[in-house]
Structures are given as structure tokens and as C-alpha cells.
Design an enzyme around this catalytic site. Sequence first.
Site, mmCIF file in Angstrom:
data_model
loop_
_atom_site.group_PDB
_atom_site.id
_atom_site.type_symbol
_atom_site.label_atom_id
_atom_site.label_comp_id
_atom_site.label_asym_id
_atom_site.label_seq_id
_atom_site.Cartn_x
_atom_site.Cartn_y
_atom_site.Cartn_z
ATOM 1 N N ASP A 108 -32.297 49.977 -8.180
ATOM 2 C CA ASP A 108 -32.936 51.283 -8.264
ATOM 3 C C ASP A 108 -33.971 51.310 -9.389
ATOM 4 O O ASP A 108 -33.696 50.856 -10.507
ATOM 5 C CB ASP A 108 -31.858 52.341 -8.506
ATOM 6 N N GLU A 131 -36.538 48.400 -6.126
ATOM 7 C CA GLU A 131 -37.319 49.615 -5.893
ATOM 8 C C GLU A 131 -38.375 49.687 -6.984
ATOM 9 O O GLU A 131 -38.051 49.800 -8.170
ATOM 10 C CB GLU A 131 -36.430 50.854 -5.928
#
EC number: 3.2.1.20
Length: 557
Positions: A201, A256
Site C-alpha cells: 500500500d 501501489e
Amino acid sequence: MAATIKWWQQAVVYQVYPRSFQDTNHDGIGDLKGITAHLDYLKQLGIDVIWLNPIYRSPNDDNGYDISDYQQIAADFGTMADFDELLQAAHDRGLKIIMDLVVNHTSDEHPRFKRSRQDRTNQYRDFYFWRSGNGKKAPNNWEAAFGGSAWQYDEQTQQYYLHTFSTKQPDLNWENPTLRESVYTMMTWWLNKGVDGFRMDVINQISKLPGLPDGPLKPHSQFGDARVTNGPRVHEFLQEMNQEVLSQFDIMTVGETHGVTPADALKYAGADQHELDMVFEFQHLRLDNSQHGLGKWSTRKTPLVALKKVISDWQVGLEGRAWNSLFWNNHDTPRAVSRFGDDRPAYRVRSAKMLATCLHLLQGTPYIYQGEELGMTDAHFTELASYRDIESLSAYRDLVTERQLLSPADMMARLAAASRDNSRTPMQWDTEVNAGFSDAAPWLTVNPNYRQINAAAALADPDSVWYYYQHLIQLRHQYPSVTLGSFELLWADDPQYSYMHGNGKADLASLLQFHSRDTVPTTGSISDPTAKCLISNYGEQQPNKLRPYEAWVYQLA
């Protein structure tokens, strides 16, 4: 790259949002046992890898992206024994599982943050960013992703801590080597359990600019952009992570990375960089953003010519040097068929199939978000009370209540088009109560169209979106040119999308209509009399016409 094909380059990934997948313990929240119960469904679809959104212990301020214990399972989802059962059952079916890794920040309820905030001299103080303000002003002008200042004042030690997301998500200080080592130890623990990789993330935010300087002011705002992406030491940190952990296992990693270009991606995922296997890029998802300083809160449609250029830039820019991740939607976006296709009943199935055709024959690893294979649509909520997403509720408060830039009706239209809750509504399994997701009140309202759109109906219909996805996955596994071939965009400025993919032998050509009107197709190299149709969302082709959302894939001799 052809000489060293990795397993993840030939894989198809299915993203499971556990909270919304299947509830088995009657509390309205999906759980790990619910995922295990549907492994045969996923195996039948043909996917290779399951990506789980966070299942760690969490107060759920941001639906699990605020982690209070990285080595415990959230009670909502079950137990570690439930996870071990899921992992073993997946592996028994030849399916791999990758975890969501959130190490830019923790929850403010993480034991280390609790100890960090006790005083200014404890050993965990430097695991986070603590700064004194300028009088009553925050240390800098950064705006948090969910609105407001990125700094929160703490009375106990009379300093501010940095949170680039919510106040309950304090940022970790990766400059601290002890912090980094603790992250690597935790990652190794999961990999030793047998997980097959990580989706990381906001991983390109772990290195902040030295001194944490002010950012340029945003339009209509007192706040500036947080200077946190692609920082000066991010590649150093990721190379260290790779050396200490990732290189020791046969796994896949995807980062990400908001705001990256193809040139940036080569630094994160280049074959010779020793960092990540691939990155998630978001350029194609920003083409419909507001042109009036409102970012994602827009009702614009994506311009096709611009979309084709972005996809082409990434296909060509990474070819032979790095690897693409391919996706239309995920847990942070609206549903693909509502955003890029047409979710009206007359066009939903055709446009969902067309979008799948476009994506799955590009070079890269495709990601299917749960329900995408059914053609699930946006929720189209009409009341603010229906939303649960912290980003959506914060945006309404900021743009309507506080700054009064938008009317309530205007903002509700923008939420309906762009809220993350559009993709988070429960999975639609059948026509039973709550779409078969749960027999209790679900944590988020079920999309009322579940009686028409559900897995049971799809599996009973040979012409469904589900079976079309299954066929596309089979084609990817069958034709090496999808994995290895070069990409060529055809007729860049035309009102259709055509491209070729191959290596000169058995090339594949895709012809795609992104509109609800008929157009005259551009022919050229696709008008090969020996071409063999591999897949189409229409029964037979009509000469000199592309019908609404029509898609054809040919194998050229």
C-alpha cells in the site's frame, strides 16, 4: 524478459475485499471462512492468485488500512487458524495468496504508537514523525489525503504527529533503521507461513523530503500538497527490503505507487533494479478527474483518445524492461462497467465484456476485482447515510459543509460517480436475502440490482460475463504472445480502440468499440482474410460496422 519468465507474469490475480465477500458467522461482515467456502468458484473461473485486502487486527477507521497488530487476524474476519485453513485450502487447489502490506503508517492504537506518544524520549518516539509547531500552527501546510491538516496535536507531549491519511493513521518514520528491521521481520514471518507475496500500500510514500517542507497550495484551500511521493530514499529502502526479505522467497510483489510515470516505474520494477516485480499506476484512472481543482470528485467521462495514449505509453515504455499490472478497478475506485463502460441494462453485459477483452490481452498481470466477473455496477446511493467510506464522508464535510464549494445535490452526484463504496458493496452471490452475502444486516448496503446481477445467474447462463472472463483467462494461458509479444497501437486518433500484440508469429489483433453507437471500423492490418476469431462479445461480425461496445480478437496468420 522472455528468457526468464516468472510465474506471476503468466498469472491472473483475483482481488478479494474480505469485508464484502461472504459472511459465515451471521454478523453482516465477510470473513475468512467465507473466502475458503468459495475457493472452488475462483478455481473454476481460472484465476491463479488471490490478493487479500488487509485482514490484520485493526480499529477499522479506514477499513483495515489502520493496523494495530500485524501478526494477528482481525476478530471480524476470524482467527489465525481460519487463515491457515484458507492458505492450505488455496494451495491444495493450486491457488496462491498474496497479502496487503501497509507499512507507510499504522493505527494510532498500535502498541508502538501508544508508547511513542507517552513522552519525548522513549525508544519508539522516532518510529513516527513528531514535530513542534510554529506557535499554534502545524509544522507545515500539508493536507491529509482525507482532508484537513496532515498533523495532529497531542496534548500529552505537546507536539504534533504526522498522518498523511486519517488522524488514526500515523506515518511511520522509515529513516529509523530499527523501524525498518522490525518491518522486515514481520514480512519474513508471513512469508515463512507460506504466503506468496505482497501488494504494498502507498509504498512510494515511505520516504519523505528532508525537513518536511511546505507544499504548493492547492486551489481553494489553505493547505498544500503533502511532499511524500517518490522521496529521496525510497529506492534505497526498497532495495534494502528486497535484499533482506523479498529475494529470499519465490514470491510476487506489486507496489501501489500514485503519481508515477513509466520512467518512474522502471526504477521501482525494472528487471535490474532489485526492488518490486510490478507497480500499480493510476494515470488511466485520473483522466476523468475534475478540471476545477476537485480531483477525483468528478462526473466526467474518460476521453478515449487519452486513455489509448496512456495505455500505449505504459505498454511500450515497460516492454522488455519491466512488467505492467493491468486493472480497471479495485477497492478504491468505482466499478469498471459504470466508469469506463455503460451500466444501463441494454449495454452492461456487452460493455463489461468489451472492457475485459481490452485489458486481458495486454502485456502484464491482470487483476480482477471481486464481482467484476459478474459485471457488478456502482451502487448509485442517493442518501449520504448509505455511505461508510471515510474518504467520501470527509470529502462531503470539506466540500459541502465547511468550504461550501458544492451544493449537497452536486456532491451526492459526485459521490455516486466516484465513491470507494461503489466497489465495496457486498458480493452478489444469488437472489436470496442480501444477495446471499449474509443473513444479517450487512455492514454496507447491498446493491439492489442483485436480483438481476449475481453469481448464480451468471453460472447458469453460458453467455454471461462470468463465462466470458473464464474464456479470456484461458486465452491468456494458451497464447504465449499475450505474455511475450510486443504491443502496437493502431489508429490512435480513431473513435475505436485497436491494437496488435505479438512477436510476428500468430499475432493477436484486438478491435474494441467504447461507445453506445455504431461506428465504421478502420480496417488496415486487421482485415486479413486468414484471420481467426478467438473471442467476441457478438455472435457474428457485420461488415463495415462496429456495434455498441463490440469487441473482437483475431489471431493473424
